[in-house]
Write a protein that holds these residues in place. Structure first.
Motif, mmCIF file in Angstrom:
data_model
loop_
_atom_site.group_PDB
_atom_site.id
_atom_site.type_symbol
_atom_site.label_atom_id
_atom_site.label_comp_id
_atom_site.label_asym_id
_atom_site.label_seq_id
_atom_site.Cartn_x
_atom_site.Cartn_y
_atom_site.Cartn_z
ATOM 1 N N PHE A 1 0.858 -1.186 0.000
ATOM 2 C CA PHE A 1 0.000 0.000 0.000
ATOM 3 C C PHE A 1 0.891 1.231 0.000
ATOM 4 O O PHE A 1 1.954 1.237 0.607
ATOM 5 N N SER A 2 0.446 2.265 -0.705
ATOM 6 C CA SER A 2 1.109 3.575 -0.607
ATOM 7 C C SER A 2 0.013 4.601 -0.865
ATOM 8 O O SER A 2 -1.108 4.234 -1.236
ATOM 9 N N ILE A 3 0.323 5.860 -0.711
ATOM 10 C CA ILE A 3 -0.747 6.848 -0.895
ATOM 11 C C ILE A 3 -1.279 6.871 -2.326
ATOM 12 O O ILE A 3 -2.378 7.363 -2.559
ATOM 13 N N SER A 4 -0.542 6.271 -3.257
ATOM 14 C CA SER A 4 -1.072 6.246 -4.632
ATOM 15 C C SER A 4 -2.244 5.257 -4.776
ATOM 16 O O SER A 4 -2.940 5.264 -5.791
ATOM 17 N N GLU A 5 -2.483 4.413 -3.756
ATOM 18 C CA GLU A 5 -3.612 3.465 -3.800
ATOM 19 C C GLU A 5 -4.944 4.119 -3.391
ATOM 20 O O GLU A 5 -5.988 3.467 -3.425
ATOM 21 N N ALA A 6 -4.902 5.351 -2.913
ATOM 22 C CA ALA A 6 -6.147 6.000 -2.473
ATOM 23 C C ALA A 6 -6.298 7.357 -3.152
ATOM 24 O O ALA A 6 -5.314 7.988 -3.543
ATOM 25 N N ASP A 7 -7.543 7.794 -3.275
ATOM 26 C CA ASP A 7 -7.811 9.043 -3.978
ATOM 27 C C ASP A 7 -7.850 10.244 -3.044
ATOM 28 O O ASP A 7 -7.494 11.345 -3.420
ATOM 29 N N TYR A 8 -8.332 10.005 -1.805
ATOM 30 C CA TYR A 8 -8.376 11.105 -0.834
ATOM 31 C C TYR A 8 -7.933 10.613 0.529
ATOM 32 O O TYR A 8 -8.181 9.457 0.889
ATOM 33 N N PHE A 9 -7.305 11.511 1.276
ATOM 34 C CA PHE A 9 -6.920 11.241 2.663
ATOM 35 C C PHE A 9 -7.609 12.266 3.551
ATOM 36 O O PHE A 9 -7.448 13.473 3.338
ATOM 37 N N SER B 1 0.529 16.236 8.486
ATOM 38 C CA SER B 1 0.201 14.809 8.544
ATOM 39 C C SER B 1 0.339 14.151 7.181
ATOM 40 O O SER B 1 0.887 13.054 7.067
ATOM 41 N N PHE B 2 -0.172 14.834 6.167
ATOM 42 C CA PHE B 2 -0.082 14.227 4.840
ATOM 43 C C PHE B 2 1.384 14.127 4.403
ATOM 44 O O PHE B 2 1.817 13.117 3.837
ATOM 45 N N ALA B 3 2.166 15.173 4.721
ATOM 46 C CA ALA B 3 3.602 15.147 4.408
ATOM 47 C C ALA B 3 4.273 13.971 5.125
ATOM 48 O O ALA B 3 5.166 13.315 4.586
ATOM 49 N N ARG B 4 3.804 13.696 6.319
ATOM 50 C CA ARG B 4 4.355 12.589 7.113
ATOM 51 C C ARG B 4 4.063 11.243 6.427
ATOM 52 O O ARG B 4 4.900 10.343 6.425
ATOM 53 N N LEU B 5 2.874 11.116 5.831
ATOM 54 C CA LEU B 5 2.559 9.872 5.107
ATOM 55 C C LEU B 5 3.495 9.713 3.906
ATOM 56 O O LEU B 5 3.964 8.609 3.618
ATOM 57 N N CYS B 6 3.768 10.825 3.228
ATOM 58 C CA CYS B 6 4.699 10.766 2.089
ATOM 59 C C CYS B 6 6.081 10.351 2.567
ATOM 60 O O CYS B 6 6.755 9.538 1.914
ATOM 61 N N PHE B 7 6.509 10.886 3.715
ATOM 62 C CA PHE B 7 7.808 10.513 4.271
ATOM 63 C C PHE B 7 7.821 9.011 4.606
ATOM 64 O O PHE B 7 8.792 8.305 4.342
ATOM 65 N N ASN B 8 6.731 8.521 5.148
ATOM 66 C CA ASN B 8 6.598 7.077 5.432
ATOM 67 C C ASN B 8 6.749 6.256 4.157
ATOM 68 O O ASN B 8 7.434 5.239 4.145
ATOM 69 N N ASN C 1 10.180 2.825 0.702
ATOM 70 C CA ASN C 1 10.634 2.617 -0.664
ATOM 71 C C ASN C 1 9.515 2.468 -1.694
ATOM 72 O O ASN C 1 9.621 1.660 -2.622
ATOM 73 N N SER C 2 8.443 3.209 -1.531
ATOM 74 C CA SER C 2 7.313 3.105 -2.468
ATOM 75 C C SER C 2 7.745 3.531 -3.866
ATOM 76 O O SER C 2 8.489 4.502 -4.022
ATOM 77 N N SER C 3 7.240 2.807 -4.855
ATOM 78 C CA SER C 3 7.770 2.997 -6.212
ATOM 79 C C SER C 3 7.344 4.331 -6.845
ATOM 80 O O SER C 3 8.002 4.812 -7.751
ATOM 81 N N TYR C 4 6.241 4.923 -6.374
ATOM 82 C CA TYR C 4 5.782 6.159 -7.032
ATOM 83 C C TYR C 4 6.687 7.359 -6.718
ATOM 84 O O TYR C 4 6.605 8.395 -7.370
ATOM 85 N N ILE C 5 7.520 7.225 -5.709
ATOM 86 C CA ILE C 5 8.327 8.387 -5.307
ATOM 87 C C ILE C 5 9.463 8.621 -6.295
ATOM 88 O O ILE C 5 10.286 7.748 -6.539
ATOM 89 N N LYS D 1 3.441 18.720 -1.642
ATOM 90 C CA LYS D 1 2.476 19.788 -1.940
ATOM 91 C C LYS D 1 1.512 19.452 -3.086
ATOM 92 O O LYS D 1 0.297 19.607 -2.944
ATOM 93 N N HIS D 2 2.038 18.958 -4.216
ATOM 94 C CA HIS D 2 1.126 18.737 -5.357
ATOM 95 C C HIS D 2 0.155 17.584 -5.060
ATOM 96 O O HIS D 2 -1.005 17.625 -5.471
ATOM 97 N N LEU D 3 0.612 16.593 -4.301
ATOM 98 C CA LEU D 3 -0.298 15.495 -3.923
ATOM 99 C C LEU D 3 -1.303 15.956 -2.868
ATOM 100 O O LEU D 3 -2.448 15.510 -2.839
ATOM 101 N N TYR D 4 -0.861 16.845 -1.991
ATOM 102 C CA TYR D 4 -1.773 17.426 -0.998
ATOM 103 C C TYR D 4 -2.920 18.148 -1.710
ATOM 104 O O TYR D 4 -4.095 17.974 -1.371
ATOM 105 N N ASP D 5 -2.561 18.943 -2.705
ATOM 106 C CA ASP D 5 -3.588 19.704 -3.428
ATOM 107 C C ASP D 5 -4.630 18.777 -4.062
ATOM 108 O O ASP D 5 -5.818 19.084 -4.090
ATOM 109 N N GLU D 6 -4.160 17.635 -4.523
ATOM 110 C CA GLU D 6 -5.037 16.683 -5.202
ATOM 111 C C GLU D 6 -5.842 15.824 -4.213
ATOM 112 O O GLU D 6 -7.055 15.678 -4.347
#
Ligand code: ACO
Length: 448
Positions: free
Chosen positions: A235-243, A256-263, A268-272, A306-311
């Protein structure tokens, strides 16, 4: 029962509010502290006419009417709140008036309390009931109701007030992904209400922020491992549309959302992307504790997210920014915001929710969205909630009047033998309000 979840929602917040920008000037803090620093626009509050009981009566009546649900069809009613008016008698029992009038007293459930988490506990109870052998085929109803007020000082601008009602049943447009729940609970003194003579909490603001972020990390870890166990992929944040986050104030949601990206970076999530890896690289060696204290990490991770937060997050922030922290209702008010903003494009999407209540109790869980049948369709839910009009028709009080109201409410808290003012002109028709507390502390309400 399958696809158990939320069939219908309604939200109520007081029509009285104060602008954060005006509050900054009034409190003599630097310009931008509440609006940019905390990320808040406006704060709703109850005047002497309203409280958590009246708001919950208002929202439950409204939901039943607007979705044309017969009170006899409710088999379980759960209330989440941390605003304790009576230490023994639940708010649920107050709401029973509505159902008793319709001849239905066969309704399970009472109140759940643990800071801002009570609403989630209530929701889990209702969903579990519908999924269980005890289910009798009727709907569950969850009510989150709170008035968040703080003593004068830095926490006061993080107040707010609202009540939210959610109808629970099978074949829901907002279906629980019941298998993927991650929870973290622990003992801490970050925010608590030991002084029973006061409505205000004792709060260690900095500790509560760190506890929130640590709980987020642990819930995410647990959520991810359950997802991975059942789905056989990461699972990574790319598996969900909204948080959607519990929202004491918007800045914490951004962090918090930035923290999920750091996680995701650490996992090692592939979308990064390579560029992001390079920017976050220097923080790889931080210990867990150091990472919560690092201002540099906070800044860089917010930048790269930031750009993922906006989305994925920005569409969830409207009501919490406009109303403030609503304690148990905060997370669901953020959810209401995404339904309001995106109802026409949500079908097939996944929404991840993070619930946090100080003390502490926290969970991460998710919904899969599909379109329901009228009256439980996404577009009808958005119409019924009528968020824009409710926000726009509010009355802005000057800060002086807000402070005056807070003072009056301090006197009224736990008091008996008083009647409230007769001027209900600011309340919308259909709103319940407090008229009197008698010499035995019994409360009386009327409906406008
Ligand atoms: N312009 C722009 N930003 C500013 C300005 C300004 N003029 N002044 C300050 N800021 C920023 C600060 O840098 C800080 O942002 P940062 O964290 O990104 O650096 C932010 O505004 C807040 O300023 P602080 O000095 O950190 O605020 P303070 O410590 O006075 O109060 C707090 C903030 C602790 C959140 C307080 O409001 C509080 O205790 N609230 C209640 C507790 C709470 O909500 N906790 C959250 C989880 S628990 C729960 O839900 C109850």
């Amino acid at each position: 029962a399958t696809n158990v979840g939320i069939l219908a929602i309604d939200i109520y917040f007081p029509p009285t509010c104060v602008q954060q920008e005006e509050l900054e000037a009034h409190d003599g803090v630097s310009k931008g502290k509440y609006t940019i620093g905390l990320g808040q626009d406006c704060l709703a509050f109850c005047t002497e006419l309203e409280d958590v009981i009246s708001m919950s009566l208002t929202v439950v009546t409204s939901l039943l009417e607007k979705y044309q649900v017969d009170p006899k069809q409710i088999g379980r009613l759960e209330v989440g709140t941390e605003t304790v008016i009576d230490k023994s008698k639940s708010i649920k029992t107050w709401l029973m008036q509505i159902f008793a009038e319709a001849g239905n007293t066969d309704i399970e459930g009472v109140d759940s309390t643990n800071a801002c988490y009570g609403g989630t506990a209530a929701l889990f109870n209702c969903v579990n009931w519908v999924e269980s052998k005890s289910w009798d085929g009727r709907y569950g109803l969850v009510v989150c109701t709170d008035s968040a007020v703080y003593a004068e000082g830095p926490a006061r601008p993080t107040g707010g007030a609202a009540a939210i009602a959610m109808l629970i049943g099978p074949n829901a447009p907002i279906a629980f992904e019941s298998k993927y729940r991650g929870t973290h609970m622990a003992h801490v003194y970050d925010f608590y209400k030991p002084d029973l003579a006061s409505e205000y909490p004792v709060v260690d603001g900095k500790l509560s922020q760190t506890c929130y972020l640590m709980a987020l990390d642990l819930c995410y870890k647990n959520y991810c491992s359950k997802y991975e166990k059942f789905e056989g992929k990461q699972f990574s944040i790319s598996e969900a549309d909204y948080f959607v986050f519990h929202s004491p104030y918007n800045k914490l949601v951004q962090k918090s959302f930035a923290r999920l990206c750091f996680n995701d970076f650490l996992r090692n999530s592939s979308y990064i992307e390579k560029e992001v890896r390079e920017k976050l690289g220097p923080f790889l060696t931080l210990s867990g504790d150091e990472s919560y204290q690092s201002r540099e990490l906070e800044k860089v991770s917010q930048q790269v997210a930031k750009h993922l937060y906006d989305e994925k997050v920005q569409p969830t922030t409207l009501v919490p920014k406009q109303v403030g922290n609503m304690y148990t209702a905060s997370l669901y008010a953020a959810f209401v915001s995404v339904l309001h903003n995106k109802h026409s494009t949500l079908c097939g999407q996944r929404i991840v929710m993070f619930s946090y209540g100080s003390g502490l109790a926290s969970s991460m869980f998710s919904f899969k969205i599909q379109d329901g049948q009228h009256p439980f369709s996404l577009s009808n839910i958005a119409t019924v909630m009528n968020v824009s009009e409710k926000l726009e028709s509010r009355h802005v009080f000057p800060p002086e009047k807000f402070v005056e109201t807070m003072k009056l409410m301090e006197h009224r808290y736990g008091a008996k033998d008083f009647v409230t003012g007769k001027d209900t002109s600011l309340l919308a028709p259909g709103t319940y309000y407090l008229t009197e507390v008698d010499s035995l502390y019994r409360r009386f309400y009327a409906k406008k």
